[in-house]
Design a protein around this motif. Structure first.
Motif, mmCIF file in Angstrom:
data_model
loop_
_atom_site.group_PDB
_atom_site.id
_atom_site.type_symbol
_atom_site.label_atom_id
_atom_site.label_comp_id
_atom_site.label_asym_id
_atom_site.label_seq_id
_atom_site.Cartn_x
_atom_site.Cartn_y
_atom_site.Cartn_z
ATOM 1 N N GLY A 31 24.337 12.493 -41.581
ATOM 2 C CA GLY A 31 25.187 11.522 -42.255
ATOM 3 C C GLY A 31 24.857 11.325 -43.718
ATOM 4 O O GLY A 31 25.501 10.509 -44.395
ATOM 5 N N LYS A 32 23.883 12.075 -44.234
ATOM 6 C CA LYS A 32 23.475 11.916 -45.624
ATOM 7 C C LYS A 32 23.876 13.142 -46.449
ATOM 8 O O LYS A 32 24.006 14.242 -45.911
ATOM 9 N N PRO A 33 24.059 12.952 -47.752
ATOM 10 C CA PRO A 33 24.407 14.094 -48.609
ATOM 11 C C PRO A 33 23.180 14.965 -48.849
ATOM 12 O O PRO A 33 22.192 14.509 -49.430
ATOM 13 N N ILE A 34 23.229 16.201 -48.347
ATOM 14 C CA ILE A 34 22.098 17.093 -48.556
ATOM 15 C C ILE A 34 22.577 18.407 -49.152
ATOM 16 O O ILE A 34 23.745 18.800 -49.019
ATOM 17 N N ALA A 35 21.650 19.074 -49.824
ATOM 18 C CA ALA A 35 21.910 20.402 -50.387
ATOM 19 C C ALA A 35 20.749 21.301 -50.021
ATOM 20 O O ALA A 35 19.587 20.919 -50.172
ATOM 21 N N VAL A 45 22.406 25.375 -55.777
ATOM 22 C CA VAL A 45 22.757 24.926 -54.427
ATOM 23 C C VAL A 45 23.239 26.121 -53.605
ATOM 24 O O VAL A 45 24.146 26.853 -54.020
ATOM 25 N N ALA A 46 22.623 26.336 -52.444
ATOM 26 C CA ALA A 46 23.074 27.398 -51.541
ATOM 27 C C ALA A 46 24.202 26.897 -50.655
ATOM 28 O O ALA A 46 25.217 27.579 -50.478
ATOM 29 N N THR A 47 24.035 25.717 -50.084
ATOM 30 C CA THR A 47 25.056 25.087 -49.243
ATOM 31 C C THR A 47 24.928 23.576 -49.363
ATOM 32 O O THR A 47 23.818 23.060 -49.460
ATOM 33 N N ALA A 48 26.058 22.889 -49.349
ATOM 34 C CA ALA A 48 26.051 21.433 -49.395
ATOM 35 C C ALA A 48 26.688 20.886 -48.123
ATOM 36 O O ALA A 48 27.651 21.464 -47.606
ATOM 37 N N SER A 49 26.154 19.784 -47.619
ATOM 38 C CA SER A 49 26.756 19.131 -46.459
ATOM 39 C C SER A 49 28.097 18.516 -46.873
ATOM 40 O O SER A 49 28.374 18.323 -48.066
ATOM 41 N N TYR A 50 28.926 18.184 -45.891
ATOM 42 C CA TYR A 50 30.228 17.603 -46.221
ATOM 43 C C TYR A 50 30.086 16.243 -46.867
ATOM 44 O O TYR A 50 30.931 15.838 -47.668
ATOM 45 N N GLU A 51 28.993 15.530 -46.557
ATOM 46 C CA GLU A 51 28.753 14.257 -47.222
ATOM 47 C C GLU A 51 28.529 14.456 -48.720
ATOM 48 O O GLU A 51 28.945 13.643 -49.541
#
Length: 359
Positions: A31-35, A45-51
């Motif tokens: 539920g948190k914004p992560i990269a 950034v390789a991948t970012a969460s949808y948050e």
């Protein structure tokens, strides 16, 4: 007269794969914004969460920019071997339904389920089962697209992400395509879209109105691809083996380099490339140089030699010739790379040689 049945093609795309694996494995991150990537000043950034994507953070973005957009962004170090292991688990689920699987990358693949292992009549049934099993067994979310060819299956899987499921039936294909901006077409990147916009082409119906001869005049062989795609035509097969067409290596520097340091770096990359080419027994005559500036502007230069580029001695003069064709900024460069690939002629010759073995 019998009618040839349409193929059933599924494109499965794991949603925010690396980030989702990290959130699954570390509940505190859910539920948190992560990269996933390196948080340093020169990180990417390789991948970012949808948050995190809600703030505009996306893959290939400089980490510093991502932090500006989302001050609460949490960076997580990449665990590539772990992601590869999870990817194999996903593939094992695919193999319950078909052996005709074409991996596109670590987190997406095409499946031909026309003749499938469970006797399902529709691709939709299989896509639903795959999504369910990925969620229940692996704790991850996938989007899936189903259609009669790869182009439309890919578009369908992107249509309702995340956790999407979309089917494009042959009778609906043109109506579906006509709702898309040209940027949604596979193979039309920002540069090509800009050229099309300059010609007043921004929608699928406008692109369909352009003749094949005009498209090939403008875009070469890619023009035929655009001509077919906008008509819902894509005859490419789902292939279980993808022949290697290039071998490359690159180095990102801890700080920008210039002058003599660039020559030293190029020598190092050349040596590494020659080793990789020989290790893979790869034969190719085309060399491509990749240079990235401090502002992330990236340039490539390519040229073909007369000989197979399989040694330091053969690669070096061509590499330096390409480097001379790049105007280097006074601030230096942050990345340098080289790759050897097959020329169009080599690809044709390989194809003809394979065809001759059939007789």
């Amino acid at each position: 007269m019998s009618v040839k049945p349409f193929r059933k093609i599924i494109h499965v795309d794991m949603d925010a794969f690396f980030a989702s694996v990290e959130q699954r494995d570390h509940p505190a991150l859910r539920g948190k914004p992560i990269a996933v990537g390196h948080a340093g000043a020169r990180g990417v950034v390789a991948t970012a969460s949808y948050e995190a994507r809600k703030f505009g953070v996306h893959s290939a973005m400089p980490s510093a920019k991502a932090r500006e957009l989302c001050p609460e962004l949490i960076f997580v170090h990449s665990r590539m071997k772990h992601y590869q292991a999870v990817s194999k688990q996903v593939r094992a689920i695919f193999e319950r339904y078909t052996d005709i699987i074409e991996p596109v990358s670590i987190d997406e693949a095409f499946l031909d389920v026309t003749d499938n292992k469970i006797g399902a009549r529709t691709g939709l049934e299989i896509a639903k089962r795959i999504k369910k099993e990925i969620r229940e067994e692996l704790g991850l979310v996938a989007s899936a697209g189903v259609s009669y060819n790869k182009f439309l299956a890919k578009i369908a899987s992107d249509y309702r992400k995340p956790d999407g499921l979309c089917v494009i039936h042959p009778d609906q294909a043109l109506d579906f395509i006509d709702k898309l901006p040209i940027e949604a077409f596979w193979g039309i990147g920002p540069a090509t879209a800009k050229r099309l916009h300059a010609l007043g082409i921004t929608t699928a119906p406008q692109l369909r109105a352009v003749s094949l001869s005009r498209l090939t005049e403008l875009f070469g062989k890619a023009g035929l691809t655009y001509y077919n795609f906008v008509r819902g035509i894509d005859d490419r097969q789902v292939t279980t083996h993808r022949e290697r067409k290039s071998v490359g290596c690159e180095e990102t520097f801890g700080r920008d380099i210039k002058g003599k340091a660039i020559d030293e770096a190029l020598t190092s990359v050349i040596n590494e490339l020659a080793q990789r080419v020989n290790r893979r027994k790869f034969k190719g005559k085309r060399l491509t140089l990749k240079v990235r500036f401090p502002d992330f502007t990236t340039l490539t230069r390519s040229a073909s030699g007369l000989e197979t580029l399989d040694s330091v001695e053969k690669i070096t003069p061509l590499a330096y010739r390409l480097l001379k064709n790049v105007t280097l900024p006074a601030t230096g460069i942050r990345l340098l790379g080289l790759s050897v690939s097959k020329t169009e002629q080599e690809i044709r010759e390989d194809y003809l040689a394979k065809q001759m073995t059939l007789f």
